[in-house]
Motif scaffolding. Structure first.
Motif, PDB file in Angstrom:
ATOM      1  N   SER A  31      -5.392   1.974  -2.677  1.00  0.00           N
ATOM      2  CA  SER A  31      -6.577   1.414  -3.291  1.00  0.00           C
ATOM      3  C   SER A  31      -6.764   1.953  -4.677  1.00  0.00           C
ATOM      4  O   SER A  31      -6.916   3.037  -4.702  1.00  0.00           O
ATOM      5  N   HIS A  62     -12.544  -2.822   5.620  1.00  0.00           N
ATOM      6  CA  HIS A  62     -11.790  -1.488   5.085  1.00  0.00           C
ATOM      7  C   HIS A  62     -11.225  -0.655   6.372  1.00  0.00           C
ATOM      8  O   HIS A  62     -10.337  -0.739   7.281  1.00  0.00           O
ATOM      9  N   HIS A 110      -9.596  -2.781   0.403  1.00  0.00           N
ATOM     10  CA  HIS A 110      -9.309  -2.261   1.268  1.00  0.00           C
ATOM     11  C   HIS A 110      -8.673  -1.045   2.487  1.00  0.00           C
ATOM     12  O   HIS A 110      -8.938  -1.242   3.143  1.00  0.00           O
ATOM     13  N   HIS A 111      -7.654  -0.882   1.637  1.00  0.00           N
ATOM     14  CA  HIS A 111      -7.543   0.613   1.964  1.00  0.00           C
ATOM     15  C   HIS A 111      -8.184   2.125   2.051  1.00  0.00           C
ATOM     16  O   HIS A 111      -8.046   3.152   2.947  1.00  0.00           O
ATOM     17  N   GLY A 112      -9.294   1.601   1.612  1.00  0.00           N
ATOM     18  CA  GLY A 112     -10.144   2.537   1.739  1.00  0.00           C
ATOM     19  C   GLY A 112     -10.026   3.670   0.651  1.00  0.00           C
ATOM     20  O   GLY A 112     -10.817   4.892   0.179  1.00  0.00           O
TER      21      GLY A 112
END
Length: 324
Positions: A262, A275, A254-256
């Protein structure tokens, strides 16, 4: 009745005189070799930093995070960032009756309202494995989830901020799945609820928030993945089954970007959407915080988390479109 000024109500060069909470107090060494304390002051309007120079051993002992203090000084600006030049600082006498809870910023929703929204959304997770895992972990960390901030600083750094940030993403997600019905709404909702739950382990709590040892060494993303795997055992689920792996991927990506923490980049449509929604909500919260405390016709302080950019506040607020 005149409303009493709060911390962020003071303009540059204003004399500051009020009780505040010491959100953090880090002892450091100046270039001249003398100790000083890098402080962050907080009340329900927000927070501002300040430096207490030439700190004595008794100062270091008295001025610790979580204590209410009487602050006298002047608001200044250093490299576009607000700060307080401290003239006098004193621990609040006990007879004032002030506690840390009087100064901690809170989510703009009650806990009851937040719990109702989350519980309703859980019913919308129709895939049984994902719903069971969400229920298991949310039950395990329920009190922390509804009271912890979403971060030590930057966005949603207030009591209840973690749940409020999650609900903001869920509200956006409800609109997105209506626009794009091919998205798996159950997976998106489950991932949204769990994506930051590891912050209940990464952070110390809503008062004088710091990073725990596990938070510093491991981080909330990997911590929550470990909790997901452990939750599979009592539920008799296989952590390597595809449905479990899909939910784990939502959390892990989800932090991309790898450089943002991530372990993997999004490889599902729903993971990419999560994200993007996470980024959008965090960015808007940071912008609201700085722009709301910027004078019309001026640029804000630099927002470090948004590439150090400054944002302009128009002199005329934009009126909503009139109904036709």
């Amino acid at each position: 009745m005149t409303t009493k000024k709060q911390l962020l109500d003071y303009a540059v060069d204003d004399a500051v005189d009020l009780y505040v909470l010491l959100k953090s107090a880090d002892v450091r060494t100046a270039k001249n070799g003398k100790p000083y304390i890098a402080m962050v002051f907080e009340d329900r309007s927000g927070e501002i930093s300040g430096k207490y120079w030439d700190a004595s051993p008794s100062d270091i002992e008295n001025f610790v995070a979580g204590r209410v203090v009487h602050l006298q000084g002047r608001r200044e600006k250093y490299q576009t960032h607000p700060q307080i030049k401290i003239f006098h600082l004193q621990v609040a006498p006990s007879e004032t009756g002030l506690t840390a809870g009087d100064f901690i910023e809170r989510a703009p929703m009650t806990r009851e309202a937040m719990e109702d929204y989350i519980n309703q959304t859980i019913f919308e997770i129709e895939q049984p494995t994902w719903q069971r895992l969400v229920r298991k972990l949310l039950t395990q960390y329920r009190d922390q989830f509804f009271t912890y901030p979403a971060a030590k600083s930057n966005h949603h750094a207030f009591q209840g901020g973690l749940a409020f940030h999650t609900i903001s993403i869920l509200k956006l997600a409800h609109h997105v799945v209506d626009q794009y019905p091919d998205l798996n709404r159950s997976l998106l909702y489950a991932g949204a609820i769990l994506h930051d739950l590891g912050k209940t382990i990464e952070l110390s709590g809503p008062k004088a928030t710091t990073y725990t040892l596990a938070g510093n060494l491991v981080g909330h993303i990997v911590l929550l993945d470990g909790e997901l795997v452990r939750a599979c055992d009592p539920l008799k689920l296989d952590p390597q089954a595809e449905d479990v792996l899909l939910l784990r991927h939502m959390v892990l990506s989800h932090h991309g970007l790898l450089e943002y923490g991530s372990p993997v980049r999004p490889a599902l449509r729903e993971a990419e959407v999560l994200h993007q929604l996470d980024e959008l909500d965090a960015s808007i919260m940071m912008l609201d915080t700085v722009v709301d405390h910027t004078a019309p016709g001026e640029f804000s302080e630099r927002v470090f988390a948004l590439d150090g950019r400054r944002f302009y506040r128009p002199t005329q607020p934009q009126a909503p479109d009139a109904e036709s």
